[in-house]
Design a protein around this motif. Sequence first.
Motif, PDB file in Angstrom:
ATOM      1  N   GLU A   1      17.214  22.721  23.593  1.00  0.00           N
ATOM      2  CA  GLU A   1      17.076  24.170  23.580  1.00  0.00           C
ATOM      3  C   GLU A   1      16.931  24.642  22.135  1.00  0.00           C
ATOM      4  O   GLU A   1      17.624  24.150  21.236  1.00  0.00           O
ATOM      5  CB  GLU A   1      18.315  24.798  24.211  1.00  0.00           C
ATOM      6  N   GLY A   2      16.023  25.564  21.900  1.00  0.00           N
ATOM      7  CA  GLY A   2      15.821  26.110  20.567  1.00  0.00           C
ATOM      8  C   GLY A   2      14.811  25.355  19.725  1.00  0.00           C
ATOM      9  O   GLY A   2      14.471  25.795  18.636  1.00  0.00           O
ATOM     10  N   TYR A   3      14.331  24.227  20.201  1.00  0.00           N
ATOM     11  CA  TYR A   3      13.295  23.487  19.472  1.00  0.00           C
ATOM     12  C   TYR A   3      11.942  24.058  19.872  1.00  0.00           C
ATOM     13  O   TYR A   3      11.593  24.079  21.051  1.00  0.00           O
ATOM     14  CB  TYR A   3      13.338  21.992  19.805  1.00  0.00           C
ATOM     15  N   GLU A   4      11.200  24.546  18.885  1.00  0.00           N
ATOM     16  CA  GLU A   4       9.883  25.134  19.135  1.00  0.00           C
ATOM     17  C   GLU A   4       8.901  24.603  18.108  1.00  0.00           C
ATOM     18  O   GLU A   4       9.279  24.282  16.991  1.00  0.00           O
ATOM     19  CB  GLU A   4       9.956  26.655  19.027  1.00  0.00           C
ATOM     20  N   GLY A   5       7.631  24.520  18.506  1.00  0.00           N
ATOM     21  CA  GLY A   5       6.589  24.112  17.579  1.00  0.00           C
ATOM     22  C   GLY A   5       6.045  22.725  17.875  1.00  0.00           C
ATOM     23  O   GLY A   5       6.156  22.212  18.987  1.00  0.00           O
ATOM     24  N   ILE A   6       5.469  22.131  16.854  1.00  0.00           N
ATOM     25  CA  ILE A   6       4.752  20.863  16.971  1.00  0.00           C
ATOM     26  C   ILE A   6       5.663  19.699  16.594  1.00  0.00           C
ATOM     27  O   ILE A   6       6.479  19.803  15.679  1.00  0.00           O
ATOM     28  CB  ILE A   6       3.503  20.868  16.055  1.00  0.00           C
TER      29      ILE A   6
END
Length: 135
Positions: free
Chosen positions: A79-84
């Motif tokens: 949870e909270g990990y976003e992006g590439i």
Amino acid sequence: MKKIIYGKNWNLTYIADQGEYKGVRYFISAGGFHPCAYVMCDKSFVESHRNDWGGLDGIDVHGGVTWCGDVSRLRTHPEGYEGICFGWDYGHFNDWAGYLSDEENMMSLNKKWTTEEIICECRSAIDQYLEMMDE
């Protein structure tokens, strides 16, 4: 940190570890046929180092980088990990495979990877990534 469990069902995946090393976040997914590791990175890094088969050139990890893309496309992520991110798996020749019986894995001398071993490889991948970003 949780122990790596080899399963027979991708729907039972879980986060075995997540963390940050030198300002770069990583995580380890387990519970399916084999564990996978992922490192968060810049989109420009992926665009400039992607190879023809969908992995990345220049990062030396077990079996090579085999996946790049938006973390939201993964079955399991913290949870909270976003992006590439870029990732690799431990489902190669001589790696323990959850879809095989324990007897088959032992007869083939397949290796069960530990969470600690995979964390070390995540840190190595991050070191390589940061070095390439500095160039």
